[in-house]
Write a protein that holds these residues in place. Sequence first.
Motif, PDB file in Angstrom:
ATOM      1  N   ILE A   1      32.069 -18.392  59.231  1.00 37.98           N
ATOM      2  CA  ILE A   1      33.676 -18.428  59.567  1.00 37.98           C
ATOM      3  C   ILE A   1      34.342 -18.413  57.862  1.00 37.98           C
ATOM      4  O   ILE A   1      34.092 -18.590  57.002  1.00 37.98           O
ATOM      5  CB  ILE A   1      34.006 -20.059  59.700  1.00 37.98           C
ATOM      6  N   VAL A   2      35.308 -17.474  57.987  1.00 37.20           N
ATOM      7  CA  VAL A   2      36.129 -17.113  56.666  1.00 37.20           C
ATOM      8  C   VAL A   2      37.289 -18.124  56.514  1.00 37.20           C
ATOM      9  O   VAL A   2      37.332 -18.617  55.206  1.00 37.20           O
ATOM     10  CB  VAL A   2      36.623 -15.809  56.847  1.00 37.20           C
ATOM     11  N   ASN A   3      37.998 -18.533  57.327  1.00 37.47           N
ATOM     12  CA  ASN A   3      38.814 -19.273  57.052  1.00 37.47           C
ATOM     13  C   ASN A   3      39.198 -20.003  58.453  1.00 37.47           C
ATOM     14  O   ASN A   3      39.038 -19.434  59.680  1.00 37.47           O
ATOM     15  CB  ASN A   3      40.274 -18.762  56.590  1.00 37.47           C
ATOM     16  N   MET A   4      39.900 -21.413  58.408  1.00 36.21           N
ATOM     17  CA  MET A   4      40.413 -22.103  59.573  1.00 36.21           C
ATOM     18  C   MET A   4      41.401 -22.818  59.236  1.00 36.21           C
ATOM     19  O   MET A   4      41.422 -23.467  58.272  1.00 36.21           O
ATOM     20  CB  MET A   4      39.153 -22.727  59.910  1.00 36.21           C
ATOM     21  N   SER A   5      42.406 -22.814  60.494  1.00 35.89           N
ATOM     22  CA  SER A   5      43.698 -23.678  60.081  1.00 35.89           C
ATOM     23  C   SER A   5      43.858 -24.524  61.318  1.00 35.89           C
ATOM     24  O   SER A   5      43.357 -24.212  62.495  1.00 35.89           O
ATOM     25  CB  SER A   5      44.818 -22.824  60.077  1.00 35.89           C
ATOM     26  N   ILE A   6      44.049 -26.053  61.019  1.00 36.01           N
ATOM     27  CA  ILE A   6      43.959 -26.969  62.107  1.00 36.01           C
ATOM     28  C   ILE A   6      45.413 -27.625  62.193  1.00 36.01           C
ATOM     29  O   ILE A   6      45.746 -28.114  61.173  1.00 36.01           O
ATOM     30  CB  ILE A   6      42.807 -27.916  62.042  1.00 36.01           C
ATOM     31  N   GLY A   7      45.803 -27.769  63.366  1.00 38.68           N
ATOM     32  CA  GLY A   7      46.899 -28.536  63.424  1.00 38.68           C
ATOM     33  C   GLY A   7      47.093 -29.214  64.758  1.00 38.68           C
ATOM     34  O   GLY A   7      46.634 -28.668  65.596  1.00 38.68           O
ATOM     35  N   ASP A   8      47.657 -30.324  64.791  1.00 37.34           N
ATOM     36  CA  ASP A   8      48.026 -30.871  66.179  1.00 37.34           C
ATOM     37  C   ASP A   8      49.527 -30.723  66.532  1.00 37.34           C
ATOM     38  O   ASP A   8      50.455 -30.745  65.706  1.00 37.34           O
ATOM     39  CB  ASP A   8      47.903 -32.292  66.023  1.00 37.34           C
ATOM     40  N   SER A   9      49.613 -30.692  67.936  1.00 35.32           N
ATOM     41  CA  SER A   9      51.073 -30.177  68.462  1.00 35.32           C
ATOM     42  C   SER A   9      51.837 -31.725  68.795  1.00 35.32           C
ATOM     43  O   SER A   9      52.828 -31.431  69.498  1.00 35.32           O
ATOM     44  CB  SER A   9      50.763 -29.486  69.672  1.00 35.32           C
ATOM     45  N   GLY A  10      51.295 -32.817  68.446  1.00 29.20           N
ATOM     46  CA  GLY A  10      52.136 -34.030  68.637  1.00 29.20           C
ATOM     47  C   GLY A  10      51.868 -34.387  69.938  1.00 29.20           C
ATOM     48  O   GLY A  10      50.864 -33.792  70.847  1.00 29.20           O
ATOM     49  N   PHE A  11      52.785 -35.087  70.580  1.00 31.90           N
ATOM     50  CA  PHE A  11      52.583 -35.397  72.044  1.00 31.90           C
ATOM     51  C   PHE A  11      54.069 -35.680  72.284  1.00 31.90           C
ATOM     52  O   PHE A  11      54.996 -35.455  71.711  1.00 31.90           O
ATOM     53  CB  PHE A  11      52.336 -36.961  72.198  1.00 31.90           C
ATOM     54  N   HIS A  12      54.208 -35.688  74.004  1.00 28.68           N
ATOM     55  CA  HIS A  12      55.265 -35.603  74.534  1.00 28.68           C
ATOM     56  C   HIS A  12      55.571 -36.644  75.395  1.00 28.68           C
ATOM     57  O   HIS A  12      55.245 -36.723  76.444  1.00 28.68           O
ATOM     58  CB  HIS A  12      55.403 -34.322  75.490  1.00 28.68           C
ATOM     59  N   PRO A  13      56.144 -37.832  75.028  1.00 28.63           N
ATOM     60  CA  PRO A  13      56.234 -39.005  75.649  1.00 28.63           C
ATOM     61  C   PRO A  13      57.213 -38.900  76.861  1.00 28.63           C
ATOM     62  O   PRO A  13      57.978 -38.003  76.949  1.00 28.63           O
ATOM     63  CB  PRO A  13      57.023 -40.071  74.531  1.00 28.63           C
TER      64      PRO A  13
END
Length: 241
Positions: free
Chosen positions: A187-199
Amino acid sequence: MSIRLWPCIALSTALASPLATFPALAAAPQNSDTQQTIEFSANASQAAPNDLGVATLYAESNGKNAAALSKEINQRIGKALDLARGFASVKAQSGGVSTWPVYTKNGQGRIDSWRMRSEIRIESQDLGALSELIGKLQSDLALSGVAMQPSPETRRKIVDEATVSAIQAFDQRAALIAKTLGKRYRIVNMSIGDSGFHPPMKVRMQAAPAMMADSAYAPAPLEGGESELAVNISGRIELLD
């Protein structure tokens, strides 16, 4: 003849040394050029219980005297906050306040009266207590809306779990790609993010004026449900021989 040969031999020797270094100088960029990398993404989602109820109620009225109107609205909000303090599991706070003039309709642009609105926001994971408080507050306030959502603690827990699943999905896909191409990988690089939620959309609950007195203390029915939390990962791997 021998005298003429020596300069030629010296020249040939001088040229041979720098030429011999050319393959070595070209070796580094050649490896860089043949580097094989692949970019892709993976994601994971998980349901989170909506264990936090958030409600907004407001007092709104109009009057000729702005000071008297402000006093009336502030007293109603103060009374609501005092009532909310009796519910230990409910967090209450004052919200937005706005005042605006109401002009005459004869086209002269004069201020005829004033209108004021002030909000109160209450939230709790104890849905029973929140429901009871909403019912009592509606004896003097109007209900703007109720929203159900994951509490901050629940959201962090579910996002952590979804992150683990997303990383595993990324690694599995990387292994599949490399295996299909007959390569190893890193693995050279990795980007992690969450998209939140839709109440869910806010539930608006309003009673007709004639029914207000009878329904003011009726508990508001609340059902938590679930929200979807997603974690997205994008990255790049290098294929190795």
